[in-house]
Design a protein around this motif. Structure first.
Motif, PDB file in Angstrom:
ATOM      1  N   UNK A 295      -6.675   8.346  -4.958  1.00  0.00           N
ATOM      2  CA  UNK A 295      -6.635   9.609  -4.217  1.00  0.00           C
ATOM      3  C   UNK A 295      -6.658  10.804  -5.168  1.00  0.00           C
ATOM      4  N   UNK A 296      -7.336  11.862  -4.739  1.00  0.00           N
ATOM      5  CA  UNK A 296      -7.420  13.107  -5.492  1.00  0.00           C
ATOM      6  C   UNK A 296      -6.594  14.176  -4.790  1.00  0.00           C
TER       7      UNK A 296
ATOM      8  N   UNK B 268       0.792  -1.232   0.000  1.00  0.00           N
ATOM      9  CA  UNK B 268       0.000   0.000   0.000  1.00  0.00           C
ATOM     10  C   UNK B 268       0.823   1.280   0.000  1.00  0.00           C
ATOM     11  N   UNK B 269       2.114   1.188   0.314  1.00  0.00           N
ATOM     12  CA  UNK B 269       2.923   2.408   0.408  1.00  0.00           C
ATOM     13  C   UNK B 269       3.470   2.862  -0.939  1.00  0.00           C
ATOM     14  N   UNK B 270       3.573   1.961  -1.890  1.00  0.00           N
ATOM     15  CA  UNK B 270       4.116   2.335  -3.206  1.00  0.00           C
ATOM     16  C   UNK B 270       3.202   3.336  -3.897  1.00  0.00           C
ATOM     17  N   UNK B 271       3.773   4.437  -4.371  1.00  0.00           N
ATOM     18  CA  UNK B 271       2.999   5.446  -5.090  1.00  0.00           C
ATOM     19  C   UNK B 271       2.093   6.271  -4.215  1.00  0.00           C
ATOM     20  N   UNK B 272       2.332   6.270  -2.894  1.00  0.00           N
ATOM     21  CA  UNK B 272       1.456   6.992  -1.979  1.00  0.00           C
ATOM     22  C   UNK B 272       1.736   8.493  -1.939  1.00  0.00           C
TER      23      UNK B 272
ATOM     24  N   UNK C 247       5.111   5.792 -10.580  1.00  0.00           N
ATOM     25  CA  UNK C 247       5.504   6.799  -9.593  1.00  0.00           C
ATOM     26  C   UNK C 247       4.374   7.208  -8.644  1.00  0.00           C
ATOM     27  N   UNK C 248       3.136   7.277  -9.164  1.00  0.00           N
ATOM     28  CA  UNK C 248       2.033   7.843  -8.386  1.00  0.00           C
ATOM     29  C   UNK C 248       0.795   6.949  -8.445  1.00  0.00           C
ATOM     30  N   UNK C 249       1.021   5.652  -8.367  1.00  0.00           N
ATOM     31  CA  UNK C 249      -0.058   4.692  -8.596  1.00  0.00           C
ATOM     32  C   UNK C 249      -1.235   4.765  -7.659  1.00  0.00           C
TER      33      UNK C 249
END
Length: 205
Positions: free
Chosen positions: A181-182, A125-129, A155-157
């Motif tokens: 996420x927005x 869950x932390x990748x691209x957070x 990068x921003x998944x």
């Protein structure tokens, strides 16, 4: 108001040649609402006047009724007792709540998977957070269209590509919600608050 079929018939009759030159005849025929037909006509006028986005023969087809426009129409139809502005606002908030639930469910699945594999809870869950900056978004927009989706996902998944890159999320008014996420989620501190496994962590898979 005139029925859609009547409006399309007369627009095609009066503007057929210009619509063909601008590659807008098919989008007009595909319009599913009077507003959509109006958007086609407005785009035709823009091209004729040299305004707006440049016309590129053979380019991507013009979409008369984009997903967000259909979602707004559905929101209004589902809440006929409310003023239009209020109905849209209610639909937006309901969509945000649904998106939060979708993200929570996704994160819970990813945490269970990580634990089963003996990895930290936030392994998946932390990748691209981390949210992209304005400069980073501008850099992604400059990429070739066929490279942009993969670059964003890498990068921003966790963030909604459409919302950041185009300014509009197709799920903004959809009762199913957006799983990503927005910018407003990041501004409100939700990324930091939920990084450790909150009920609103992002997902949408």
């Amino acid at each position: 108001a005139a029925p859609l079929s009547c409006a399309v018939f007369h627009l095609r009759r009066m503007c057929r040649d210009r619509l063909k030159r601008c590659e807008l005849l098919e989008p007009l025929l595909a319009a599913s609402s009077l507003d959509g037909a109006g958007r086609v006509l407005a785009r035709c006028r823009e091209i004729a006047d040299g305004r707006g986005a440049p016309f590129l023969p053979g380019g991507p087809p013009f979409v008369a009724d984009p997903p967000e426009a259909k979602a707004v129409a559905a929101a209004l139809a589902a809440r006929p007792h409310l003023p239009a502005e209020e109905a849209v606002a209610v639909a937006r908030e309901e969509a945000r709540a649904a998106g939060a639930r979708k993200r929570a469910a996704w994160e819970a699945r990813m945490q269970r998977r990580a634990r089963a594999e003996g990895k930290p809870d936030d392994h998946y869950t932390s990748a691209g957070l981390a949210p992209p900056t304005e400069a980073e978004v501008a850099g992604v927009r400059a990429l070739p269209a066929d490279e942009l989706p993969a670059a964003w996902a890498k990068q921003y998944g966790r963030h909604c590509r459409e919302r950041y890159v185009t300014g509009r999320c197709p799920w903004e008014f959809d009762k199913r919600g957006c799983g990503f996420l927005h910018p407003e989620d990041s501004r409100e501190g939700r990324v930091e608050e939920h990084e450790g496994g909150s009920a609103e962590a992002e997902g949408g898979m």
